[in-house]
Write a protein that holds these residues in place. Sequence first.
Motif: not given
Length: 388
Positions: A251-275
């Motif tokens: 989910r989005r951190a700010d609680g808003a909805v994703f405006p474009r559900g069809g956009d392809v994305a990948n997950l980025l954890l630049p400072t690990g699971a705690r960041g």
Amino acid sequence: MSAGAIATDRANFRQCLDRLRGEASARRVSREVFDRETASLTPNMRLIGLQRGGQAEFERPLWDYLAAKVSAARITEGRTLLQRHAALFDRLERSFGVDRFVLTAIWAGESNFGRTMGDASILRSTATLACIGRRQEFYANEFVAALEIVARGDIPSARLRGSWAGAFGHMQFMPTTFRAHAVDADGDGRRDLIASIADGLGSAANKLKTSGWMSDANWGYEVVLPSGFDHRLGASDQRMPIAEWERLGVRRADGAVFPRGGDVANLLLPTGARGPAFLVTQNFHVLRLYNTSDAYAIGIGHLADRLRGGGPILRSWPRDVRSLSRAERMELQRRLTHMGFDTGGTEGRFGARTRDAVRNFQVRAGLLPDGFATEDVLVRLRRHGTGN
């Protein structure tokens, strides 16, 4: 390179320039222009030492890097410039489909809105690095491209000045980037990325467009992950539509909805699971083509969001985790490589391939596979006793 090799290259500087004459001629740089612009060139040996330094995008903790790049002062000045150049941004958005906030964020990040474009001679810098140092083939191409700029009459050599590494102008283009993407956005018949704000911003918009920028799409979103989330899905090749990530509980951190559900994305954890966690789209990867650093792309994307009225990153950074030194980062990559993991290089620059290698090692070692290279990961690698 050894001191002896550098000394030999320095002694052969003029012979090296003579060898580049043919390449310049093939690129339609006349003999007259070549002789005029190279007659008094001497190598700037200071650059060889600067080549050994590191970039802030790789050397500083991400939270410190972002604090400097996305400051309150930059947000305020950026919004002022957006108003001042509104008509120009209107025109560029119509022509290239790249939104004004992204262009303004790049302008801030590259030259502090034109205040820090650099004052080193681009011809001298690229000639020096074309003939001396560890990236001669790369800089030979940049040197000839710089001569082309002068020969075409876009920017005279006396004004073709920028960073010691060869980038110049409001948007810090390398000469070959200029050759591929520069445009005459102000219509004066020249592509002057130093004197013309319009040419600079227009050329950056053209570069992003031709690199695959998606109009009306965001670069990414800060997200929160559900309890029990499988962090192996953070691998760089795990790309799926945002709607599928939502199905997995992201989910989005700010609680808003994703405006474009069809956009392809990948997950980025630049400072690990705690960041903070981000879902990043194709536009994020296009920004990385401008500067091959996740920190840079996050900084540009986040500043663009702040300029358009968005809020700060919500989740706290793991500031208690010590950042690895460059020597430690290089050691970690060497050890991973020795174990058969592909890090994409061993120069201490961490990108997607190094994160994937760390994640795969974490899976093997029974650790949480968040891809974050910490001191603990390096200690565990050392216990294997290989790749030092």
